[in-house]
Scaffold this motif. Structure first.
Motif, PDB file in Angstrom:
ATOM      1  N   SER A   1      74.768 122.600  24.190  1.00 58.47           N
ATOM      2  CA  SER A   1      76.044 122.626  24.897  1.00 58.47           C
ATOM      3  C   SER A   1      75.892 122.831  26.399  1.00 58.47           C
ATOM      4  O   SER A   1      76.768 122.437  27.170  1.00 58.47           O
ATOM      5  CB  SER A   1      76.944 123.728  24.324  1.00 58.47           C
ATOM      6  OG  SER A   1      77.280 123.454  22.974  1.00 58.47           O
ATOM      7  N   VAL A   2      74.803 123.449  26.818  1.00 58.21           N
ATOM      8  CA  VAL A   2      74.633 123.750  28.250  1.00 58.21           C
ATOM      9  C   VAL A   2      73.664 122.797  28.950  1.00 58.21           C
ATOM     10  O   VAL A   2      73.727 122.624  30.160  1.00 58.21           O
ATOM     11  CB  VAL A   2      74.153 125.209  28.450  1.00 58.21           C
ATOM     12  CG1 VAL A   2      75.220 126.183  27.979  1.00 58.21           C
ATOM     13  CG2 VAL A   2      72.837 125.470  27.738  1.00 58.21           C
TER      14      VAL A   2
ATOM     15  N   ILE B   1      70.374 124.848  23.091  1.00 54.59           N
ATOM     16  CA  ILE B   1      70.807 124.546  24.454  1.00 54.59           C
ATOM     17  C   ILE B   1      71.669 123.295  24.502  1.00 54.59           C
ATOM     18  O   ILE B   1      71.973 122.780  25.591  1.00 54.59           O
ATOM     19  CB  ILE B   1      69.596 124.395  25.397  1.00 54.59           C
ATOM     20  CG1 ILE B   1      68.716 123.206  24.970  1.00 54.59           C
ATOM     21  CG2 ILE B   1      68.777 125.684  25.447  1.00 54.59           C
ATOM     22  CD1 ILE B   1      67.617 122.870  25.991  1.00 54.59           C
TER      23      ILE B   1
END
Length: 268
Positions: free
Chosen positions: A39-40, A37
């Protein structure tokens, strides 16, 4: 309270039954999930990595470390069934491009030579999603996976690469190059392959994928990252290659090698 206790040993088909080994697995798994997760939800990912530091058990590190489902207890590797009975599992185009292009010594540990006489001695793959109603691809490279092959769920080499990525993102104070090199070395040693220093000095790049039957499936290898670690090099891309814009050479290299590790993890 008793980390070396092996209370799980009687029914543990993954590890050695010790509580400490399971905490190490939990730490490694938490790291994997955090990087998924990154990158988000970077703040959440970083926070989860900090929680790992609350215990001193560390991660899987040695080539013999990892979570592996043993077939000695009667477990049958379902991928072996798909591979040997259904004949549904072959080298992908991405694996051919990366492993053949890099002249990777692990290639023969992962895949078999083509059985097609016209391609004898070669390693050739199929582009994912290719639709066909013929047998022209049946003689290409299959996985080295049997029903009796132990199934790794996580390897130490993958964890080293995750640690390298976390360091590159500034979330740990580890040396990213050291983690990177440990990841490659551990993966080599896991398969009984040595001479890793030559690989780590290599400036070879991924090769273009040339389909053995239909040229419409050909893929140009646009990412020119090499196995050699070069923290000063910046990876540049044009608009056509926009999926790699904003990545340093190291970041793109980790992306490729993590992809390689994950795909091999899934395939075994």
């Amino acid at each position: 309270e008793k980390p070396e206790s092996n209370g799980f040993a009687r029914f543990d088909i993954l590890l050695d039954g010790k509580y400490a080994s399971w905490v190490k697995f939990a730490n490694s798994l938490r790291l994997r999930l955090a990087m998924r997760i990154a990158s988000v939800a970077p703040d959440k990912a970083c926070a989860e990595i900090q929680k790992i530091k609350e215990n001193d058990y560390g991660f899987f590190e040695a080539e013999t470390g990892g979570a592996i489902v043993s077939t000695k207890s009667g477990y049958t590797n379902p991928l072996g069934e798909l591979n040997r009975v259904w004949n549904e599992t072959y080298m992908s185009a991405n694996m051919e491009s990366i492993l053949v292009g890099y002249d990777d010594p692990r290639l023969g540990a992962y895949f078999e030579h083509c059985t097609d006489e016209a391609l004898k001695g070669q390693y050739r793959g199929i582009r994912q999603g290719t639709c066909f109603a013929h047998s022209h691809y049946s003689g290409l490279s299959k996985l080295f996976v049997l029903q009796s092959t132990d199934a790794p769920l996580m390897t130490a080499s993958e964890v080293w690469f995750l640690r390298a990525e976390a360091a590159l993102r500034g979330w740990t104070d580890e040396d990213e190059e050291a983690c990177y090199r440990n990841g490659v070395t551990t993966s080599f040693h896991q398969w009984g392959i040595y001479g890793v220093e030559d690989y780590l000095k290599s400036e070879l790049t991924a090769s273009d994928f040339i389909d053995t039957y239909d040229e419409e499936n050909n893929i140009e290898a646009r990412c020119k990252v090499t196995p050699k670690w070069n923290p000063q090099e910046e990876f540049t891309s044009d608009e056509e290659n926009s999926e790699f814009q904003g990545f340093s050479a190291d970041g793109t290299r980790l992306f490729i090698l993590l992809f390689q590790q994950v795909e091999i993890l899934i395939s075994t």
